[in-house]
Each structure stands twice: as C-alpha cells, then as structure tokens.
Design an enzyme around this catalytic site. Structure first.
Site, PDB file in Angstrom:
ATOM      1  N   ALA A 302     -24.238 -11.975  13.108  1.00  0.00           N
ATOM      2  CA  ALA A 302     -24.358 -10.576  13.497  1.00  0.00           C
ATOM      3  C   ALA A 302     -25.235 -10.444  14.730  1.00  0.00           C
ATOM      4  CB  ALA A 302     -24.972  -9.773  12.361  1.00  0.00           C
ATOM      5  N   HIS A 337     -31.678  -7.872   8.165  1.00  0.00           N
ATOM      6  CA  HIS A 337     -32.186  -8.618   9.327  1.00  0.00           C
ATOM      7  C   HIS A 337     -31.914  -7.847  10.629  1.00  0.00           C
ATOM      8  CE1 HIS A 337     -32.839 -12.497  11.624  1.00  0.00           C
ATOM      9  NE2 HIS A 337     -32.084 -11.832  12.491  1.00  0.00           N
ATOM     10  N   GLU A 338     -30.679  -7.422  10.790  1.00  0.00           N
ATOM     11  CA  GLU A 338     -30.339  -6.740  12.052  1.00  0.00           C
ATOM     12  C   GLU A 338     -31.053  -5.398  12.163  1.00  0.00           C
ATOM     13  OE1 GLU A 338     -29.110  -8.760  13.957  1.00  0.00           O
ATOM     14  OE2 GLU A 338     -28.295 -10.149  12.484  1.00  0.00           O
ATOM     15  N   HIS A 341     -34.521  -5.838  13.363  1.00  0.00           N
ATOM     16  CA  HIS A 341     -34.566  -6.024  14.821  1.00  0.00           C
ATOM     17  C   HIS A 341     -34.671  -4.698  15.571  1.00  0.00           C
ATOM     18  CE1 HIS A 341     -34.094 -10.223  15.660  1.00  0.00           C
ATOM     19  NE2 HIS A 341     -32.923 -10.356  15.053  1.00  0.00           N
ATOM     20  N   GLU A 360     -36.862 -13.232  16.101  1.00  0.00           N
ATOM     21  CA  GLU A 360     -36.093 -13.781  14.990  1.00  0.00           C
ATOM     22  C   GLU A 360     -36.953 -14.079  13.760  1.00  0.00           C
ATOM     23  OE1 GLU A 360     -33.169 -13.342  14.943  1.00  0.00           O
ATOM     24  OE2 GLU A 360     -32.528 -13.209  17.020  1.00  0.00           O
TER      25      GLU A 360
END
Ligand code: BES
Ligand code: ZN
Length: 930
Positions: A302, A337-338, A341, A360
């Site tokens: 992704a 996770h995305e 970010h 990351e």
C-alpha cells in the site's frame, strides 16, 4: 542561418539549443530555488486504440533563494515540449521579462535543466510553465495503468493510478522531487466523463473539456503543503463504500464494482483508526476527505498518498467467506499503517531519505497502537512487537546489515531502505523508548514534535529534542541522560548486543557485559567495538514481576563509545533464576551462565512453566536456538529448553519455535539423518495437534485469534510431518470440495486452514487435483484466495507440473500477475525439488526475467534468498557466489540483498561444518530419553 534572424528567433521562442548534457552532477538538487506552489493538469486517454497516453501542463511558482542562471528540477521519461516552456516573473508588469534559452539533461540524476536568459534574482518569485506527455505504461510506478476483467462481458477494463514514492513523481511531471520541497498542489484532471477522477483533495469544480467531446476537466481543491512523493491521482470506473466520521471528514473505500462487497471491513476499521490517531496525536486529520482505493496491480502492499491511500487488493479487500483471519488482520494492519503515515510522513516528513525510518518505523509501531485500540482481542501489540524482534534478531546479526539511519545517495539505496531495518528495527526502538519513557512522556513528546514540525520536515535529532524535553519535564529520565545519546547508539550503529549475565550466586550479584551479536562465527566479535545504551529490566523466580518493563538500571557507554562494566546486586541465591529484558522491552539477547539456564530449564519443564511470561518464554526459545547455532550454548541445552513445548499452548513461544524448526528442517531435509529429525518434531507437536482437535474442528466456533493462529501452526507442522490424521483429513476435505456442484461458491474447507489443506492435497494428490485448483484460481474473485491457491499450486511433487507452472509464471500472456509470480517462484525455489528446476529456469531465461521484472527489482531481490537455500558445503557456496558475481549486471540495484544472501549461505555452511553432528547427537539423545 543569419545570426540576426537566429537571435530574433531566440527571442521569440525563448530557446536556442536542444538539450545537452549538464555538468551539474551532485545527487541533490541545487539549493538556489524553492517551489512555492504547483498547478498540475493531466489529460488521460484510456480509450485510444493506438495506445494509452497522457499529456499535462505544470505551472510552478518558484521562489529564488540565491541568484542563479538555471532552473534544475527532476524529469524522467517525459517528452517535454521545449517550445511551450515559459518563464516570467510574478507580479512583473512586463510580459516577457525572462525566458529559457537552452535546456540540458543529466540522465544519472534525472535532472532537467533550464538555462535562463537572465539571471534569476534572490527574493523574486517566477512562474514556470511546462507541457509534457508520456505513455501510460504498466510499470507500477509513476502514472501507470492497471486492469481487471469485467465479469459480465469478459472485457478488460483499464484504470490509472500513481505510485510516486520514493522518486517517481518525476516520471509523471517535472518537479522538485525531493521530500523537503513541500508545496501545495492544485490538481486538475481531464478525462472521459464516464470515469471517476480522484486525487488527494476533494473536487472543487468540473467543467466540459474545451475541444474533446464527452471529456471533462475535474479541478480539485488546493492541497496543504506536501512532498511530491505524496501526490496522487486516479481515473477509474470503480464503485465505493462511504463511511462516516464523527467530525465530518468524508471517508470512502473504492474497488472494482465486482469487489464492492469486499470493502466493508476496511470501510469500518479505517475511520475508527483515523479517529483514534486524532486523539493520540492531538492533531485533527487535516484534509476534508479520505479515500482508500484497491488497485489490482500494485508494487507494494500500500501507499500512504495524502487523502488517497492506494492498496493492492489483498491488503484492502476482505471477503466474509474467503478471507482468513490472518489475511484480515493483515488488511487491518496495512490500513492502520497507512493512516498512521498521514501524521508520521505526510504531516511531518523526513528531511532526506536517510531518516526514512522515521516514516516507516513510526507507521509500523503506531499501527500496533491503533489496532490495540480498535481490536484489543487480537493482541496486536504483543504479537507484532515480538515478530519485529524475531526478524531483526536474525538479519541484524549479519555483518551485511546497516544502521537504521544511513547515508543515502543513490536511488537504489533509497529503494533498499524500505526494509526490515527501517520498518521493524525502527518500530522496535520506538517501542523501547515508549516503554522506558512511559505513556505520558512518550505521548507528550510526540505531540510536541508533531506540532513543531507539521507541514515541515524533520530529522531524528528533532525527535530526540522533543522527547528529551518531555522526559526531563516529567522526571522520566535522569537529568544527566539525553535521548540523543541513548538513541544514537541504536540508530547510527548496525546490529544489537547480546548481554552476558554472569551471576555470583553466593554474593547475590551479577556481572553484565555486552558485545555485538553476530551469526557469522568466523568473525571475532572483538572486531566490533560497539556499545549500546541498554535499558535493563529484570525479574526473578520469586518476584515474577514481568509487567514491570521500566528500566531498573542502564548499561552505559563511555564518551569514546566503550561499554562500561556493570554489576547488579540484590539478586537471589543459587536456587532461583533471573530473567533480563522483561517482555522483550528492548532489542537485545541475553545469555546466562550454565546454572541460570539449568534453573530456567527446570521451571520450563515443570508445571509452573507459565510463571515465566509468555513473551519471555518465546525470548528464551529464540535466544537458546541462536546461541546453540553460534556456539555459546550447545544443542543439548537448546533441546532441553524446547522440550516443554509439548505442554505449551500459547502462540508466541510456538511462533519462535516454529521458525527455528523450519529453518533447521531446510538445513537437514536432504541429509541421511532427516528421519530422526522428523521423529523428534512429530513428538513435539503431536500433543498440540491433538488438543486442538486436529484439522477437524470447524474454526468458526473458535473465537480467539490466538487459537486460530496456533491451530494454523499445529496443522501445518502436523501435515508436513504427517502427524496423526492431518494428511488424510486434508484429502477428505479436498475431495469433498471437488465433489461440489459449484465449488467456486461452495467450499467446505475451513477458511483459516485452507492454505494447509490445499497444499497438502496438491502435494499428495493427482494431476487432476492440481487442475481443479488451477480452475478455482482462474475463477476466484477474491485476491487473498487467489494468493492462497497460487501458493498451494507450488506444493506439487510432479516435476513436470512444477516446470510448466514456472513457465506460466514468467509468461506475460498468462493469467498470473507479476507480483504473485514472484512470490510463487520463491515458493517453488524453496522446495528441494523445485529448487533445481527454479535455478535452472533462472539461468536459462535470464534475459526474459530481466525484461519482465527489471522495473521491479524488489521482487527479484525477494526471491534471491530462496534460491540459496540448498547450499550446504563450501563448494556449493563458492559456486553460488560465483553465480551471483556473474549476474552482477542484473543484480546491480540489489547489492544489499546479494550481500545478505551470501552471508546467510555462509552461516548455513558453517552450521553444517560445525554443528550438524552435535545437533543430531542431541536429537538422538532426546529420542532415547523418551
Ligand atoms: N510507504 C510505503 C510504501 C512504499 C514501500 C513505497 C516501498 C515505496 C517503496 C507504505 O507505507 C508501506 O510501508 N507499505 C507496506 C505495508 C505495511 C503494512 C508494512 C508495504 O507495502 O508492504
Ligand atoms: Zn509505510
């Protein structure tokens, strides 16, 4: 040509020469200019039978910081129309107050250089306009196309999407393609009106195209300032699921129409996680909307494009009937996770790729916090933190590893940095800080860091400053300690330490020393003069306070980086063990003296084994296996520790053991003694398999993810070593499935063990069993199911089937997407028979593979290690390294993967030379004892 005429033409066209080579050759852009704002418009043609193409115009407002005679920016594989370049000073009354008189390129760094007619003066702002065009290729980076098949008409439907990180925005439009050049973007997309158009921001307005019938221009709102790698747009004919957010943010999940029903899960968890982050970070999600979109062909799992996150289908879509819990948790993790970010990476961005780990590592760790909040029953934090440590304990114990924060000059080095060190070691050191600073300080330090650097760029020292300030304010760190001193030892050095604990039982003390832990036993450890600041948490057999993870003490380093000795007192007598690193707070291994190991083995093999926290049971297993490997301990002790697994029913200790057991399996599977190894493992796992009721149970009745995962491990080991009825039950289930009238709809195999059942049935089955599964592959509408099937198809023992399958994988005409082909190839290669075929296939078809896979070097890097698994002797090692050397050109962008592969092989050869006999003596002994 008359020079006067030439001069006049120059004035009119603003250009004298075509592109030449520039001599500016530094890997970073010159610092004289800064983009202030981009106006980007892209016209996409998806319906031209002659080919797919786009053309665009970019207008960039550029602030001049130092006087300069050129504008240097990035552009790659774009046809730039030099006649249409225009440059003028903003706010100037004159129409033609500057121009471009020549252009040049630097192909090494993808620079496009515009030499200006007059010097650009500091303090002024210029408006540069450029027009360009390119093909919309299928290369998975830049602005590219992907496709799916319309189930009704069997026609191919095309969509477009961008993938810019790390350095591919330059493939889509000329820009200052470095993360520190943040600017707002106004994107306008031209497209046929039958398509949706999406970008980072919501639509502002739509108007008909001035000349193309049925085409429209969709203009999006101006974005917040952002780095080029986060810009995104897509033209597609998808459907979407809307979700609602408390604060009014529009949240949509997009997929091809036939997969819309697979969007529910992501549409539910996405907004929940986003809302949690708003609270955690104390900063509202700054955009008015959030889209997440599933793309059939995608390079990674992704990509966190601000406001338009793109996913490969397996990482976003969940089917109620066809997706296993493991795959569903993977979706949750990717979404979390995305979305993390959106703060760590998008709002605050690393200054340069050196600090990629800030993006990351944080997204990785924060996603665990997010899921611990939304789905506490998954034990995500504990499970994944252990997973991170387990994997870095291996790769970071190699000399070929690298520091978390590393100098970066080449594009290939940026790409290589998206690895376990940035993600998992990054996550592990952040978790370590979280645990030694405590909740309050960690949160307030992060908040102030995000507040200070929002819409800007930062480097790790900025984070250390914010955290030190918070820690000192809250008295969570001794005043003479700085986060920077501690953390530099973890982020600027490769590797991690092993702490040697030598107890003085009579005095109730222990002496602690540290050294870098290395798997290659041919390198003297004294070569590595490294020192880490190590938070020391520990507990004893009588205290058992595993939950106290805050440091009781520290192992410190001197000013010149030498480890200072440490003695710890108040420890119990000779009848009680101690355990350091409670719940694996920090990334270090611990080795004890023989007596302490004896005490630990005694407790593990008693009814009180659960008095040791399950994470530390997993730690002991992982540590002892590696110490036996490198010789600090012997295999008798290691097998002494894991013998208790017969009674272990928790996931993490089994996960630790499973990895080491399958590693050892690969090493010994083609040796004459494999039979006794199989008998040993069978004995170890049989009780677990039986207690979980083998494969028989329909997992629907099992609630906990722990049991589901444990069952998965038990069943896959049981079928591999042919324990009890595992193989026959698998075959029964498979036969049952084959007998169904509509097997694509009606599948009696429990979803969470499908991979094992399919693989076992194909392995022990006929050609028809293989064909049946291949047909299911072609018909499947759920990508996770497709993945599972593809992997299972590699399990056949039929050499001809494997060979044919290999050929199908690399045939671009066939039905396997290249990403899946790469992973299936790795699986074929990791099988003992498949390995010969795969190796031969690669050598015979280098050109073809290079052609099909070269833009995706990451895939090749992934299957490289699987080609090296059957290397057991020095001779084979030399042969394989010679082979790698001869492939230098093909592997030139994968230096790191090549070095790691070589070192792994060497370590395994050493094992065969030094440990093979000792290992089997210990196994024989254990089998006798039974
Ligand atoms: N930023 C990355 C995507 C990326 C990776 C871009 C490599 C360029 C090169 C994204 O946030 C990411 O990390 N994706 C992961 C998924 C995640 C759950 C670990 C991936 O794609 O594997
Ligand atoms: Zn990421």
């Amino acid at each position: 040509m008359n020079w006067l005429l030439f001069f006049l033409l120059t004035l009119i066209l603003g250009l004298t020469t075509t592109s030449s080579e520039s001599n500016y050759n530094y890997y970073r852009l010159p610092t004289a200019l800064r983009p202030q704002k981009y106006f980007l418009s892209i016209l996409t043609d998806l319906d031209n039978p002659k080919g797919f193409s786009f053309n665009g115009t970019v207008k960039i407002l550029i602030e001049v910081l130092e006087n300069t005679r050129n504008i240097t920016l990035h552009s790659k594989d774009l046809k730039i129309d030099v006649c249409q370049i225009s440059l003028r000073k903003v706010n100037s009354s004159e129409k033609r107050d500057n121009c471009v008189n020549s252009t040049a390129v630097n192909p090494t760094h993808n620079y496009y250089i515009l030499n200006t007619c007059q010097e650009l003066l500091a303090g002024n702002v210029y408006e540069l306009t450029m027009s360009f065009s390119a093909d919309i290729k299928t290369q998975l980076e830049g602005y590219y196309r992907s496709s799916y098949e319309d189930p009704e008409t069997n026609e191919t439907r095309w969509i477009t999407i961008t993938q810019f990180e790390p350095v591919s925005a330059r493939l889509a439009f000329p820009c200052f393609d470095e993360p520190n050049y943040k600017a707002p973007f106004v994107v306008t997309l031209g497209h046929h009106k039958k398509y949706n158009s999406l970008s980072n921001m919501p639509v502002k307005k739509t108007k008909p195209h001035e000349s193309l019938t049925d085409y429209v221009w969709t203009e999006f709102q101006e974005s917040v300032p952002m780095s080029t790698y986060l810009v995104a747009y897509s033209i597609n004919d998808y459907s979407h699921k809307p979700s609602t957010l408390r604060n009014g943010t529009l949240f949509r999940t997009w997929a091809r129409p036939n997969a819309l029903d697979q969007c529910d899960f992501a549409a539910d968890i996405g907004p929940k996680v986003l809302q949690y982050y708003e609270e955690l970070f104390g900063i509202k999600f700054p955009l008015p909307k959030m889209d997440q979109i599933a793309i059939p062909d995608f390079k990674t799992g992704a990509m966190e494009n601000w406001g338009l996150v793109a996913y490969v289908e397996t990482a976003l879509l969940v089917s109620a009937t066809h997706t296993s819990l493991e795959d569903k948790m993977n979706v949750a993790e990717t979404v979390a996770h995305e979305l993390a970010h959106q703060w760590f990476g998008n709002l605050v961005t690393m200054k340069w790729w050196t600090d990629l780990w800030l993006n990351e590592g944080f997204a990785t760790y924060v996603s665990y916090l997010g899921l611990a909040h939304t789905n506490p029953e998954w034990n995500f934090l504990e499970k994944n933190s252990f997973g991170d440590l387990k994997s870095i304990f291996r790769i970071d114990a190699m000399e070929s590893s690298h520091p978390i924060s590393r100098p970066i000059q080449l594009v290939s080095e940026i790409t290589e940095s998206f690895d376990d060190i940035s993600y998992r070691k990054g996550s592990a050191v952040i978790r370590m800080m979280h645990l030694f600073l405590g909740e309050k300080t960690f949160r307030s330090g992060l908040k102030s860091y995000l507040q200070t650097y929002k819409y800007k760029n930062a480097e790790q020292d900025n984070l250390w400053e914010s955290l030190t300030a918070a820690a000192h304010e809250n008295d969570d760190l001794p005043k003479n300690y700085e986060i920077k001193t501690i953390m530099d030892s973890w982020t600027l050095q490769s590797g991690y330490p092993v702490i040697n604990v030598t107890r003085d039982y009579a005095a109730g003390k222990a002496k602690l020393t540290q050294e870098r832990y290395l798997l290659n036993s041919e390198v003297p450890r004294s070569n590595h003069k490294t020192c880490w600041w190590v938070p020391l948490s520990y507990t004893t057999q009588s205290k058992l306070d595993f939950n106290n993870t805050s440091p009781k003490d520290w192992l410190e380093c001197s000013k010149d980086g030498l480890s200072l000795p440490k003695t710890i007192g108040n420890l119990p007598g000779a009848d009680q063990w101690v355990i350091f690193n409670t719940k694996l707070t920090a990334p270090y291994k611990v080795n004890y003296d023989a007596q302490n190991w004896k005490l630990l083995i005694r407790t593990l093999n008693s009814k009180d084994f659960e008095s040791i926290h399950l994470v530390n049971r997993a730690q002991l297993i992982d540590d002892i296996f590696t110490f036996a490997w490198t010789g600090e301990q012997d295999y008798e002790t290691a097998l002494g520790v894991i013998g208790y697994l017969q009674r272990e029913r928790e996931l993490l200790p089994w996960k630790a053991a499973d990895e080491h057991l399958s590693n050892l399996d690969k090493l010994v599977r083609s040796t004459p003694k494999y039979g006794s190894y199989k008998r040993y493992v069978k004995k170890l796992i049989a009780p677990l398999y039986e207690e979980l009721n083998g494969i028989n149970d329909t997992l629907g009745s099992i609630q906990s993810q722990e049991t589901t995962h444990l069952k998965k491990i038990a069943v896959s080991l049981a079928c591999k070593y042919q324990v009890s009825d595992c193989v026959s039950r698998s075959k029964d289930l498979y036969r049952d499935w084959r007998s169904k009238a509509n097997p694509d709809k009606d599948n009696p195999v429990p979803v969470d063990v499908r991979d094992v059942v399919y693989c076992t049935s194909v392995e022990h089955g006929s050609d028809e069993d293989w064909e049946f599964l291949w047909t299911r592959y072609l018909n499947a509408n759920v990508e996770t199911e497709k993945d599972t099937i593809l992997n299972a198809l590699t399990c056949t023992r039929e050499v001809w089937l494997l060979q044919r399958f290999l050929e199908m994988m690399f045939d671009p005409q066939d039905d396997i997407r290249s990403k899946n082909a790469a992973s299936a190839f790795g699986l074929v290669a990791s099988d003992e028979v498949g390995w010969w075929l795969a190796k031969k296939y690669v050598l015979d078809n280098l050109d073809l593979i290079h052609k099909n896979f070269s833009p995706m070097s990451a895939y090749i890097a992934k299957f490289l290690p699987s080609l090296s698994v059957n290397v057991n002797t020095r001779r084979e090692y030399n042969e394989f390294t010679d082979l790698l050397d001869s492939l230098k050109d093909l592997l030139k962008d994968m230096k790191q993967a090549v070095e790691q592969t070589k070192e792994s092989m060497l370590i395994e050869v050493q094992w065969h030379e030094r440990k093979y006999l000792q290992f089997f003596q210990a196994i024989q002994q254990k089998l006798k004892e039974a």
